[in-house]
Enzyme design. Structure first.
Site, PDB file in Angstrom:
ATOM      1  CD  GLU A 145      -2.014  -2.469   1.191  1.00  0.00           C
ATOM      2  OE1 GLU A 145      -0.875  -2.708   1.569  1.00  0.00           O
ATOM      3  OE2 GLU A 145      -2.940  -3.043   1.106  1.00  0.00           O
ATOM      4  CG  HIS A 184     -10.688  -7.109   6.344  1.00  0.00           C
ATOM      5  ND1 HIS A 184      -9.883  -7.251   7.489  1.00  0.00           N
ATOM      6  CD2 HIS A 184      -9.951  -7.196   5.285  1.00  0.00           C
ATOM      7  CE1 HIS A 184      -8.549  -7.914   6.812  1.00  0.00           C
ATOM      8  NE2 HIS A 184      -8.696  -7.837   5.357  1.00  0.00           N
TER       9      HIS A 184
END
Lengths: 351, 325
Positions: B61, B130
């Site tokens: 990321e 998540h």
């Protein structure tokens, strides 16, 4: 169809540029004299910056490149005006050699309106996009990933611009280094990763905190890259190495990882006297000071001493003038606090 | 009459509209190309625009966001995907220290016309790492724009506006809304960042909501209407810029403000909004402002627990009822 959106490039009269070079041939003597000029300019500038600290005119922190000038000079001379350069918080040298006006760089250190970023960035964030000097970054490792982006952009736009990114030995132990190297190698991005290994991550010897002896080069194989270690106190070597790496990058052969070994003569930052380093080690590296060494070599190779004397005098005069200009400039404008947060030029977050 | 498509499809429609228009728009992210995205929100774009413009990345990321930043600084308009919004925490340096601050630190030398797409929010039983709603984290950083669409039409229109904007825009797609459907306008659709929408007119109460919570607020408003309480529902759509004038206009009419926030309690966007309304509309208020939020807990995984945590239609209705006194 690829968009070609290039930023304007203004070449600077004071930045050394390669001319008529070939990837393998030695640098012409004239260019090497300019590399000497580059090193002298940085040395004098950094000494001036240090003096201004002692006078409490430079606030905050600052990280000097005294002792490391040869890397900056060699890389700058090997790059093209339209290439991109990214540096760290130890970035005065790279900003100057990419053509940032010295008075504006000093003005930024002094917090003046005439500073390179009008006082909003400070020593650690020098940026000069007119010459594609894309910034100095103060979070270790982050800018390697950003440099990839500039290289990706050049690759996508179909230019053969190269991105050079400087970083210290300590950067090789942060996660962003791995992410950046892997992506660059996988995408064959035109990047020259230039590790300025000055043997210390801040205050701690890099060898004490790294699993391999050569912090950058010993990691190269993990990305399918060649391990390259060069004498970072030799501008000619750095120039040649960079030229070759840039040439490969322009040809689409992907990134290079270069470990240039050097030494900073002072501490890590303003606050650091560097007392943790053994006297014998400091003495050994002072004897390898890149400036007198390069001067000797140029004399040996046929440059007149008067030429080098003049270079030194000109650099001295440039620094003196920059200091006086910066000191005379008005302090940064408080009205700028709420400017340039957003593209409309302001800081408005509501309507 | 426009076409009815899903929120998920609207992501690709919005991106395709912009990529067809402007070759400097490029996409990167994990699994966005061949796989069409983990949420299938980018399906078909690789086929349409090719691997140079729809580029799959490693699980990196920081490298993704850094690449987007460097590309934006040098003439492209990248759209990066961070997949689950929770992963913003592994690239928050690039977002908060680099992307958000570059223009300011360089005194405007650098422009960052980029979009970061996130799959935001709960409701899918994914558990604490998540499912988070991270809009308030992003809102807190000067230099970022933050957008949360609640309908397919807004996904297309706000995506277009985000791509065309010269500032970095954090574009939070609500995971729970991906399967929902709605009409999108015919032809090119470009909306305006920083504008709220009144989704339901009402005279008694103002309910301000964002993303998934807009739909719950609307359903609660229907229940309350049956009981004689006429709720106005404002879809905030954007946290930065924040459309204070639409909210204040509604509060001046109704005299009552409720916020419905999926984020955990502390420092949620509703707290900022409540503070502004308290300062600027104090004498228009007939009752204390009330915030309806997820409690200050990590989100749990089990159906019954997650449902108990995130504001439900019933909880919104009941809190409004009790707030009316």
């Amino acid at each position: 169809m690829r968009p070609v959106i290039l930023r304007p490039v203004i070449s600077s009269a004071t930045a050394p540029r390669a001319r008529d070079r070939s990837p393998t041939g030695p640098a012409p003597l004239e260019l090497r004299a300019e590399m000497y000029r580059a090193q002298v300019r940085v040395r004098y500038f950094e000494k001036e910056a240090y003096d201004l600290f002692l006078q409490n005119l430079v606030k905050g922190t600052s990280h000097l490149s005294i002792g490391q000038e040869a890397i900056a000079a060699g890389v700058a001379a090997a790059l093209r005006p339209d290439d991109y350069v990214f540096a760290t918080y130890r970035g005065h040298a790279h900003a100057l050699l990419r053509g940032a006006p010295m008075a504006a760089v000093l003005g930024e250190l002094l917090g003046r309106q005439t500073g390179l970023m009008a006082g909003k960035g400070g020593s650690m964030h020098l940026t000069y996009t007119p010459n594609n000097f894309m910034g100095s970054y103060a979070i270790v490792g982050a800018h390697l990933t950003i440099a990839n982006g500039a290289a990706w952009s050049a690759q996508y736009r179909g230019t053969d611009q190269v991105t050079a990114v400087f970083f210290g030995d300590g950067t090789t132990n942060i996660g962003a280094f791995h992410e950046a190297l892997n992506l660059a190698a996988t995408w064959k991005l035109p990047v020259v990763f230039m590790c300025e290994n000055n043997l210390y991550m801040e205050y701690t010897p890099i060898s004490q905190v790294t699993a391999v002896p050569r912090p950058a080069a010993d990691r190269a194989s993990a990305y399918g890259l060649e391990p390259v270690v060069v004498d970072g106190n030799d501008a000619d070597v750095v120039y040649q190495t960079t030229l070759e790496a840039a040439s490969r990058a322009r040809a689409g052969e992907g990134p290079s990882l270069v470990e240039a070994v050097t030494y900073r003569h002072g501490g890590h930052s303003r606050a650091d006297p560097g007392k943790y380093r053994p006297d014998s080690e400091v003495a050994e590296w002072l004897a390898k000071d890149p400036l007198p060494r390069y001067r000797e070599r140029l004399l040996h190779d046929g440059v007149e001493s008067s030429v080098l004397d003049r270079i030194e005098a000109e650099a001295r005069a440039e620094v003196d003038q920059a200091r006086e200009q910066a000191k005379a400039a008005p302090v940064a404008d408080p009205a700028d606090v709420e400017r340039q947060v957003f593209a409309d030029g302001g800081a408005t977050w509501r309507r | 009459m426009g076409q009815v498509i899903t929120y998920r499809e609207a992501v690709a429609v919005g991106l395709a509209q912009e990529m067809a228009r402007d070759p400097s728009v490029v996409m990167i992210g994990e699994d966005i190309g061949a796989a069409g995205g983990v949420f299938k929100a980018t399906a078909g774009l690789l086929e349409k625009f090719g691997p140079e413009r729809v580029r799959d990345t490693p699980i990196s990321e920081q490298a993704i966001l850094g690449a987007a930043m460097g590309a934006a600084m040098t003439g492209l308009r990248p759209v990066a995907e961070v997949m689950f919004a929770d992963f913003v925490s592994v690239c928050h340096d690039v977002i908060a220290n680099q992307i958000a601050k570059a223009r300011y630190m360089t005194n405007g030398q650098v422009a960052l016309p980029l979009v970061v797409r996130f799959g935001n929010g709960g409701g899918l039983r994914f558990g604490a790492q998540h499912s988070q709603s991270v809009e308030s984290w992003l809102m807190a950083v000067p230099g970022l724009k933050v957008v949360v669409p609640s309908t397919p039409a807004d996904v297309v229109g706000l995506m277009a506006a985000a791509v065309r904007d010269d500032d970095p825009v954090m574009f939070l797609e609500e995971k729970a809304l991906y399967p929902t459907s709605g009409e999108v306008p015919e032809g090119e659709h470009v909306d305006q960042l920083g504008t709220a929408r009144v989704r339901r007119d009402g005279a008694d109460v103002t309910i301000v909501a964002l993303g998934t919570m807009v739909h719950r607020a609307l359903a609660a408003a229907e229940q309350l209407a049956a009981e004689g309480t006429d709720c106005e529902v404002v879809d905030l759509r954007s946290l930065v810029p924040l459309d204070v004038s639409t909210v204040a206009g509604s509060v001046r009419k109704t005299g009552r403000l409720f916020t419905v926030e999926e984020n955990p309690r502390l420092c949620g966007w509703g707290a900022e909004l409540a503070s502004i309304v308290a300062e600027e509309c104090f004498y228009d208020l007939d009752a204390p402002i009330r915030r309806i939020t997820t409690p200050h807990v990590p989100l749990p995984a089990a159906d019954s627990l997650e449902d108990a945590a995130i504001p439900s239609v019933e909880r919104v209705a009941s809190e409004v009822r009790s707030g009316l006194g």
